[in-house]
Enzyme design. Sequence first.
Site, mmCIF file in Angstrom:
data_model
loop_
_atom_site.group_PDB
_atom_site.id
_atom_site.type_symbol
_atom_site.label_atom_id
_atom_site.label_comp_id
_atom_site.label_asym_id
_atom_site.label_seq_id
_atom_site.Cartn_x
_atom_site.Cartn_y
_atom_site.Cartn_z
ATOM 1 N N LYS A 1 9.042 -8.881 -3.172
ATOM 2 C CA LYS A 1 7.747 -9.070 -2.512
ATOM 3 C C LYS A 1 7.988 -9.021 -1.012
ATOM 4 C CE LYS A 1 4.003 -12.347 -1.960
ATOM 5 N NZ LYS A 1 3.378 -13.552 -2.512
ATOM 6 N N GLU B 1 17.551 -8.458 -5.396
ATOM 7 C CA GLU B 1 16.572 -9.470 -5.826
ATOM 8 C C GLU B 1 16.229 -9.285 -7.305
ATOM 9 O OE1 GLU B 1 15.165 -12.056 -4.601
ATOM 10 O OE2 GLU B 1 15.168 -11.955 -2.418
ATOM 11 N N LYS C 1 5.771 -5.585 -4.927
ATOM 12 C CA LYS C 1 4.508 -5.885 -4.243
ATOM 13 C C LYS C 1 4.689 -5.780 -2.736
ATOM 14 C CE LYS C 1 1.504 -9.748 -3.579
ATOM 15 N NZ LYS C 1 1.425 -11.173 -3.649
HETATM 16 C C1 PBG Z 1 0.915 -15.857 -2.496
HETATM 17 C C2 PBG Z 1 0.389 -14.561 -2.959
HETATM 18 C C3 PBG Z 1 -0.080 -13.567 -2.105
HETATM 19 C C4 PBG Z 1 -0.550 -12.545 -2.901
HETATM 20 C C5 PBG Z 1 -0.360 -12.915 -4.253
HETATM 21 N N1 PBG Z 1 0.237 -14.171 -4.265
HETATM 22 C C6 PBG Z 1 -0.208 -13.526 -0.613
HETATM 23 C C7 PBG Z 1 0.873 -13.916 0.256
HETATM 24 O O1 PBG Z 1 2.057 -13.869 -0.099
HETATM 25 O O2 PBG Z 1 0.545 -14.332 1.368
HETATM 26 C C8 PBG Z 1 -1.152 -11.301 -2.349
HETATM 27 C C9 PBG Z 1 -2.016 -10.516 -3.229
HETATM 28 C C10 PBG Z 1 -2.904 -9.573 -2.534
HETATM 29 O O3 PBG Z 1 -2.858 -9.346 -1.300
HETATM 30 O O4 PBG Z 1 -3.733 -8.988 -3.246
HETATM 31 N N2 PBG Z 1 1.861 -16.493 -3.162
#
Ligand code: PBG
Length: 332
Positions: A202, A241, A256
């Site tokens: 992520k 990871e 992501k």
């Molecule tokens: C937070 C989380 C985020 C998203 C999913 N879980 C945002 C972040 O890390 O600040 C983002 C999903 C999206 O932008 O659609 N744990």
Amino acid sequence: MTYASYPATRLRRSRAQEWSRRMHRETVLTPADLIWPLFVIEGQGAREDIATLPGVARWSIDGIVARAKEAVKLGIPCVALFPNTPPGRRSDDGAEAYNPDNLMCRAIRAIRDACGSDIGILTDVALDPYTSHGQDGLVDARGYVANDETVAVLVDQAISQAEAGADIVAPSDMMDGRVRAIRMALEMGGHHNVQIMSYAAKYASAFYGPFRDAVGSGGLLKGDKKSYQMDPANGDEALREIALDIAEGADSIMIKPGLAYLDVIWRARQQFSVPVFAYQVSGEYAMIEAGVAAGIGSREALLMEKLIAFKRAGCSGILTYHAPDAARFLGA
Ligand code: PBG
């Protein structure tokens, strides 16, 4: 391998007719590839539109149940839940995250009551919708997001979600070691069949802005998440990871955001025999909608081209706010 050259080979031959294009299609997208993220709020009959995510709303639990039923009808196998916790229940330590009666757990139980096992329920494991500072973990005296202390809280959060009936817990916090800790706690708690879909790679992305509006953490967040989310410049590190999360017991992994990281999806598929999911995040959704509004193209054309790219890169499935639109475009 050598190929015959033109005119013996004319690649346009196979493209000349629709039946032939269909017959030669290498990848397919079906509603079963889609996971639909939903935002939950308190209340009854409540619906709040989200300005930065046109077409997406926050729903009170009754509305969430209605969306889950819609998903079942559309052939979407799974919904992902994110709560917008009332401000009074947010705290420095994010304790609301493991309250067995929090918004998330009540939404899980309501969907389960209404839909039985016709739908999978995926829950996010991270503290940002519950903390008063908007970080995904506990912040120490120096302002650093503390790893091991956070993992202990995430375990409690994951267990309370599993006890409420979550099918897949999805840690999205990027703390080190959390997959092993959660797996062990699930096993010890008798939740042998609760899956872990790890947000393994992520990135610290600019494309999460509308999501933070949706869960109400954006205005609270000071600074950024770069001390735990990955540097967009790194691909090899993503593979490390992913390897670690598989070794710790992840059933599937997620990359992501999606489109800007197709190379990471591809490399993950080549290197590991593990299901890979992509999260087409809020900013990606918003850009498609902005494109539609600006007359760049039709929603169907813009969206379906992007979704098939995830399948071509090797994804088992895609989390997308466009899931119901996509399912309808697919004829569901
Ligand atoms: C937070 C989380 C985020 C998203 C999913 N879980 C945002 C972040 O890390 O600040 C983002 C999903 C999206 O932008 O659609 N744990």
